[in-house]
Every structure is written in C-alpha cells, then in structure tokens.
Motif scaffolding. Structure first.
Motif, PDB file in Angstrom:
ATOM      1  N   GLY A  23     -13.850 -71.339  10.153  1.00 47.45           N
ATOM      2  CA  GLY A  23     -12.730 -72.296  10.268  1.00 47.45           C
ATOM      3  C   GLY A  23     -12.016 -72.188  11.614  1.00 47.45           C
ATOM      4  O   GLY A  23     -12.263 -71.268  12.394  1.00 47.45           O
TER       5      GLY A  23
ATOM      6  N   CYS B  62      -9.264 -70.167   5.644  1.00 45.93           N
ATOM      7  CA  CYS B  62      -9.234 -69.051   4.675  1.00 45.93           C
ATOM      8  C   CYS B  62      -8.023 -68.134   4.855  1.00 45.93           C
ATOM      9  O   CYS B  62      -7.822 -67.225   4.060  1.00 45.93           O
ATOM     10  CB  CYS B  62     -10.526 -68.239   4.741  1.00 45.93           C
TER      11      CYS B  62
ATOM     12  N   VAL C 285     -14.812 -64.988   9.385  1.00 50.55           N
ATOM     13  CA  VAL C 285     -15.116 -64.967   7.951  1.00 50.55           C
ATOM     14  C   VAL C 285     -15.731 -66.290   7.493  1.00 50.55           C
ATOM     15  O   VAL C 285     -16.727 -66.304   6.779  1.00 50.55           O
ATOM     16  CB  VAL C 285     -13.828 -64.679   7.126  1.00 50.55           C
ATOM     17  N   CYS C 286     -15.130 -67.423   7.921  1.00 54.89           N
ATOM     18  CA  CYS C 286     -15.565 -68.705   7.340  1.00 54.89           C
ATOM     19  C   CYS C 286     -15.908 -69.769   8.378  1.00 54.89           C
ATOM     20  O   CYS C 286     -16.276 -70.889   8.002  1.00 54.89           O
ATOM     21  CB  CYS C 286     -14.484 -69.223   6.388  1.00 54.89           C
TER      22      CYS C 286
ATOM     23  N   CYS D 269     -12.985 -68.637  13.164  1.00 55.26           N
ATOM     24  CA  CYS D 269     -12.831 -67.539  12.202  1.00 55.26           C
ATOM     25  C   CYS D 269     -14.165 -66.827  11.955  1.00 55.26           C
ATOM     26  O   CYS D 269     -15.181 -67.475  11.684  1.00 55.26           O
ATOM     27  CB  CYS D 269     -12.288 -68.106  10.895  1.00 55.26           C
TER      28      CYS D 269
HETATM   29 ZN    ZN Z   1     -11.522 -68.298   7.893  1.00 57.07          ZN
END
Ligand code: ZN
Ligand code: AP5
Length: 210
Positions: A150, A128, A147-148, A145
C-alpha cells in the motif's frame, strides 16, 4: 491479559502493540486506527470526527465510549486485548471500569523532544496501518508498504500545529490518568526511549513475560 497502553502521541504505542499482539495473542484495539478507518471509508462516524482529529483535538467522550464498548463486546476479546489510545480522559476511564476489568496499564515514559522527532518522521501505510519512520524504520522501497504494498503517507495530524495541540491535550486531559491508575495499583512504567527491540524487552520485563 487485558492491557491499556497509555502515553503521549508518538510514544510508540502502536509500534509496540504490533509486537505485543504476537506475544500475547490478543487483539490490538486502537481508537485512533478505528477513527482513521472510518475517515477513509467516509462513513457517518468518519465525517463527524475528521476535522476534530486533523486539528489534534479529542473526539467527544460519549462517541468514543460507545465505540469501545461495542468493540470490547466482540468474541475475540475473551482472552484479553490491548487497548491503545483509550481511555484518554477520566470520564472514559470511569466508563471503561463499568464494562470491563483491566489487568495492567502500561505507561510509556518519553520526553516531548523525542515525541516530536518520532511524529515528524512518521509515515503510515494507508491500507494496513503499518508504521514507518524516515530515520528509524524506513520501508524497503520509498513510499511503498513492505507488508501489503500500500501507499505510505504522512498523517494529517502529524503536521506541526496539530502535534503541539495533541501534546497540550495529552498533558491536560490524559496525563492525569497516570496517577488515577497508579492509585489503583495497575500502572506499569516502561522506558519508551530506546530502540523498538529494547522497548519490547522493557515491556516483557515490566510484565514478567519471560
Ligand atoms: Zn501496508
Ligand atoms: P491515536 O491514533 O491514538 O494517536 P496518538 O495517541 O496521538 O498516538 P500515535 O498513533 O500518534 O502514536 P503512537 O504512540 O502509537 O506511536 P507510533 O507507534 O505510531 O489518536 C489519533 C486521534 O484520534 C487523537 O488525536 C484523537 O483526535 C482521536 N482519538 C483517539 N482515541 C481517542 C479517545 N480515546 N478519545 C478521544 N479521541 C480519541 O510511533 C510514532 C513514530 O515513532 C513512528 O514513526 C514509529 O515508527 C516511530 N517509533 C516508534 N517506536 C520507536 C522506537 N522505539 N524508536 C524509534 N522510533 C520509534
């Protein structure tokens, strides 16, 4: 509002842009992010630009201008945009003036020593694009990550030789845009040295965003 974010590599343009899109409700358009996505997808554009970017040099003006022109033609830019990393040369700025007006150019003021510290500790989510820093802004779990989920990795152009080259290119080709936009009365200086929250405050004040 149509904004340009201008500043040396690692000044915090992408980090501030992620906050500023929430304040201004306009898209964040980063030419560097578009190129990195093309490289990850191994598209013809990605194959064309990978070696140039990894070496810290600039992609040619014609390719970059065409890409931005097409992106700014999309409907989501009607209320404005944050253009991060473009223009980076005088010919790019002149081309932009031919297809879009600009309200303000935010000039990130930061010394080279801080730029090197920020880039050498930067980590980025492969999926992301969220930015992290090993000292200032670590993901909660190493290498993952927030947020996601990843993978968080080191950009190829954050190697020391590439960073030196990017700074050199910035001074020679991009820094002249500071005077170019100051002369047009569009430049707004923002002190990019303090913490992310303080830089957001500096940005709000500089643009009278309350
Ligand atoms: Zn991410
Ligand atoms: P691009 O992706 O635009 O790279 P850049 O301009 O070198 O900018 P960076 O992404 O490195 O830094 P940033 O200012 O966004 O800083 P960040 O927020 O990540 O371009 C990459 C390449 O693509 C170019 O070299 C070129 O080859 C090509 N390209 C792109 N546009 C082009 C164009 N127009 N023409 C031709 N070629 C083009 O922050 C850095 C680190 O610091 C992070 O770790 C972050 O967590 C941390 N940090 C940020 N703010 C703070 C703070 N206030 N306090 C502490 N840490 C902070």
């Amino acid at each position: 509002m149509k904004l340009i974010f201008l500043g040396p590599p690692g000044a915090g343009k992408g980090t501030l842009a992620a906050k500023a899109v929430e304040i201004l409700k306009v898209p964040h358009i980063s030419t560097g992010a578009i190129f990195r996505a093309a490289i990850a997808a191994q598209s013809p554009l990605g194959i064309q630009v990978k070696a140039i970017i990894d070496a810290g040099k600039l992609v040619d003006d014609a390719t970059t201008i065409e890409l931005v022109k097409e992106r700014l033609g999309k409907d989501d830019t009607r209320q404005g945009y944050i253009l991060d990393g473009f223009p980076r040369t005088i010919p790019q700025a002149e081309a932009l003036a031919g297809f879009s007006s600009v309200d303000k150019v935010v000039n990130f003021e930061i010394p080279d020593s801080m730029v090197i510290q920020r880039l050498s500790g930067r980590r980025v989510c492969r999926k992301c694009g969220t930015n992290y820093h090993i000292l200032f802004n670590k993901p909660s779990h190493d290498g993952i990550c927030d947020v996601c989920g990843g993978e968080v990795y080191t950009r190829d152009d954050d190697r020391e030789e590439a960073v030196q080259k990017r700074l050199e290119v910035y001074r020679a080709q991009t820094a002249p845009l500071i005077e170019y936009y100051r002369d047009k009365g569009l430049l707004v200086d923002v002190d990019a040295r303090p913490s992310v929250d303080e830089v957001v405050e500096n940005f709000r004040k500089a643009l009278n965003l309350g």
